[in-house]
Write an enzyme that holds these catalytic residues in place. Structure first.
Site, PDB file in Angstrom:
ATOM      1  N   ASP A  22      15.494  26.157  15.983  1.00 24.98           N
ATOM      2  CA  ASP A  22      15.136  26.042  17.401  1.00 24.98           C
ATOM      3  C   ASP A  22      13.722  26.583  17.638  1.00 24.98           C
ATOM      4  OD1 ASP A  22      15.550  25.383  20.034  1.00 24.98           O
ATOM      5  OD2 ASP A  22      16.689  27.196  20.518  1.00 24.98           O
ATOM      6  N   GLY A  23      13.069  26.041  18.647  1.00 26.67           N
ATOM      7  CA  GLY A  23      11.779  26.578  19.064  1.00 26.67           C
ATOM      8  C   GLY A  23      10.577  25.688  18.762  1.00 26.67           C
ATOM      9  N   HIS A  79       7.777  19.342  16.524  1.00 23.69           N
ATOM     10  CA  HIS A  79       8.817  18.753  15.676  1.00 23.69           C
ATOM     11  C   HIS A  79       8.257  18.389  14.299  1.00 23.69           C
ATOM     12  CE1 HIS A  79      11.527  18.965  18.935  1.00 23.69           C
ATOM     13  NE2 HIS A  79      11.002  17.978  19.651  1.00 23.69           N
ATOM     14  N   GLU A  92      24.006  16.598  22.616  1.00 19.10           N
ATOM     15  CA  GLU A  92      23.397  16.873  23.926  1.00 19.10           C
ATOM     16  C   GLU A  92      21.888  16.593  23.916  1.00 19.10           C
ATOM     17  OE1 GLU A  92      25.506  19.106  22.337  1.00 19.10           O
ATOM     18  OE2 GLU A  92      27.253  18.707  23.595  1.00 19.10           O
ATOM     19  N   TRP A 144       6.769  26.289  20.262  1.00 19.79           N
ATOM     20  CA  TRP A 144       5.700  26.472  19.263  1.00 19.79           C
ATOM     21  C   TRP A 144       4.516  25.561  19.611  1.00 19.79           C
ATOM     22  CZ3 TRP A 144       3.124  23.539  15.581  1.00 19.79           C
ATOM     23  CH2 TRP A 144       2.508  24.229  14.529  1.00 19.79           C
ATOM     24  N   LEU A 189      22.343  21.950  -4.762  1.00 21.86           N
ATOM     25  CA  LEU A 189      22.477  22.412  -3.373  1.00 21.86           C
ATOM     26  C   LEU A 189      23.212  21.382  -2.519  1.00 21.86           C
ATOM     27  CD1 LEU A 189      21.512  24.492  -1.132  1.00 21.86           C
ATOM     28  CD2 LEU A 189      19.606  22.912  -0.754  1.00 21.86           C
ATOM     29  N   GLY A 238       9.526  23.066  20.382  1.00 20.85           N
ATOM     30  CA  GLY A 238       8.827  22.731  21.631  1.00 20.85           C
ATOM     31  C   GLY A 238       7.936  23.880  22.083  1.00 20.85           C
ATOM     32  N   GLU A 244      28.367  35.833   9.790  1.00 17.14           N
ATOM     33  CA  GLU A 244      27.454  36.875  10.272  1.00 17.14           C
ATOM     34  C   GLU A 244      26.310  36.178  10.999  1.00 17.14           C
ATOM     35  OE1 GLU A 244      27.805  40.182   9.978  1.00 17.14           O
ATOM     36  OE2 GLU A 244      29.751  39.866   9.017  1.00 17.14           O
TER      37      GLU A 244
HETATM   38  C1  IPE Z   1      20.206  23.312  19.449  1.00 18.06           C
HETATM   39  O1  IPE Z   1      19.003  23.552  20.075  1.00 18.06           O
HETATM   40  C2  IPE Z   1      20.166  21.978  18.758  1.00 18.06           C
HETATM   41  C3  IPE Z   1      19.303  21.884  17.593  1.00 18.06           C
HETATM   42  C4  IPE Z   1      18.610  22.843  17.076  1.00 18.06           C
HETATM   43  C5  IPE Z   1      19.250  20.583  16.974  1.00 18.06           C
HETATM   44  P1  IPE Z   1      18.769  23.190  21.612  1.00 18.06           P
HETATM   45  O2  IPE Z   1      17.370  23.518  21.913  1.00 18.06           O
HETATM   46  O3  IPE Z   1      19.214  21.784  21.862  1.00 18.06           O
HETATM   47  O4  IPE Z   1      19.790  24.155  22.333  1.00 18.06           O
HETATM   48  P2  IPE Z   1      19.797  24.705  23.836  1.00 18.06           P
HETATM   49  O5  IPE Z   1      19.616  23.519  24.743  1.00 18.06           O
HETATM   50  O6  IPE Z   1      18.670  25.675  23.952  1.00 18.06           O
HETATM   51  O7  IPE Z   1      21.121  25.366  23.990  1.00 18.06           O
HETATM   52  C1  IPE Z   2      14.554  22.472  18.059  1.00 20.48           C
HETATM   53  O1  IPE Z   2      13.442  22.762  18.846  1.00 20.48           O
HETATM   54  C2  IPE Z   2      14.561  21.040  17.581  1.00 20.48           C
HETATM   55  C3  IPE Z   2      15.587  20.185  18.217  1.00 20.48           C
HETATM   56  C4  IPE Z   2      16.455  20.566  19.097  1.00 20.48           C
HETATM   57  C5  IPE Z   2      15.604  18.803  17.796  1.00 20.48           C
HETATM   58  P1  IPE Z   2      13.421  22.460  20.399  1.00 20.48           P
HETATM   59  O2  IPE Z   2      12.924  21.079  20.605  1.00 20.48           O
HETATM   60  O3  IPE Z   2      14.753  22.743  21.011  1.00 20.48           O
HETATM   61  O4  IPE Z   2      12.342  23.503  20.893  1.00 20.48           O
HETATM   62  P2  IPE Z   2      12.413  24.441  22.167  1.00 20.48           P
HETATM   63  O5  IPE Z   2      13.719  25.160  22.098  1.00 20.48           O
HETATM   64  O6  IPE Z   2      12.322  23.547  23.362  1.00 20.48           O
HETATM   65  O7  IPE Z   2      11.256  25.349  22.018  1.00 20.48           O
HETATM   66 MG    MG Z   3      15.591  24.386  21.819  1.00 23.08          MG
END
Ligand code: IPE
Ligand code: IPE
Ligand code: MG
Length: 249
Positions: free
Chosen positions: A26-27, A43, A73, A31, A140, A29, A216
């Site tokens: 996650d993160g 991405h 989602e 970044w 793996l 966007g 964990e």
């Molecule tokens: C979870 O991240 C899904 C993936 C990493 C693919 P999201 O960014 O979609 O989750 P929320 O919306 O913050 O819960």
């Molecule tokens: C995770 O990063 C990648 C996917 C969910 C596909 P995000 O796209 O959710 O990035 P943030 O959470 O908005 O920073």
């Molecule tokens: Mg996210």
């Protein structure tokens, strides 16, 4: 121990290395936003981080790595962002499959490939091809959760069990946790030992609801594109210090 893809592994003592690591990547966007760039830029960087983490997980002797790539989602996002993610997905498999196969990695897609929206037939084919080509590999176990939802996975397993009961293959009394786990996408995989979530969010976001029962948790503020081999080592080190009790004392 089963035959592995390569032998540069087991640097930590036995038991300290999790058998099964799951990651909520996650993160991306945020970044990109910090750099004044569009989300898609994040991405792309996220894919590079993933390449390094897969190699390092393998080198550390992790048996199974499960990554959350796209949730059910995530279709709520803009057409532009979804399109870019699906483009990256195709590019990833086109570019990486040969190498992953050479490295003896077995790829399994967790999620509803058939239920992907129309127009993504090339992606569907690439996913099925990746699984078919690597299915007999013994290195793996790389599991990619895509069009995945934890609740949906559990409901699907219940449905599949009901169908087997209705067909007379299974008695209701024979529905136990082993029979149930057999109908999950993760059938045959060890339970998740360590769940990593990047970017600091303290939630599961519908990931592996059943499989995380005694995992964990390790949450880091590091955004996914900045997560690397050292970051994975830190997570594994933290895991090695945990005392797992499984309800005992
Ligand atoms: C979870 O991240 C899904 C993936 C990493 C693919 P999201 O960014 O979609 O989750 P929320 O919306 O913050 O819960
Ligand atoms: C995770 O990063 C990648 C996917 C969910 C596909 P995000 O796209 O959710 O990035 P943030 O959470 O908005 O920073
Ligand atoms: Mg996210």
């Amino acid at each position: 121990m089963e035959k592995r893809g390569n032998d540069t592994r087991r640097s930590a003592p036995e038991g300290a290395t999790p058998r099964h690591v799951a990651i909520i990547m996650d993160g991306n966007g945020r970044w990109a936003k910090r750099r004044g760039m569009p989300r898609t830029f994040g991405h792309k960087a996220g894919v590079e981080a993933l390449r390094a983490v897969i190699r390092h997980a393998d080198a550390r002797g992790i048996e199974a790595l499960t990554i959350y790539a796209f949730s059910q989602e995530n279709w709520k996002r803009s057409a532009e962002e979804v399109g870019a993610l699906m483009g990256l997905l195709l590019e990833y498999f086109t570019r990486e499959l040969d190498e992953l196969h050479r490295e003896n990695v077995r790829i399994l897609i967790l999620g509803d490939i058939d239920g992907m929206p129309a127009g993504l037939e090339r992606q569907q084919r690439a996913l099925r091809d990746a699984m078919a080509r690597t299915r007999n590999n013994t290195g793996l176990k790389l599991n990619i959760a895509l069009n995945y939802g934890g609740r949906q996975e559990i409901v699907r397993a219940a449905q599949r069990l009901c169908e087997r009961v209705a067909r007379g293959e299974l008695s209701p009394q024979a529905v136990d946790s082993a029979a149930f786990e057999n109908e999950l996408y993760t059938a045959g995989l060890p339970p998740v030992d360590l769940l990593i979530r990047t970017s600091g969010e303290l939630r599961l976001s519908n990931f592996l609801l059943y499989q995380l029962a005694y995992a964990e948790f390790y949450v880091t503020d590091t955004l996914w594109p900045d997560f690397d081999a050292d970051a994975l080592d830190r997570a594994i080190d933290a895991y090695a210090k945990r005392e797992r009790r499984f309800g005992g004392v």
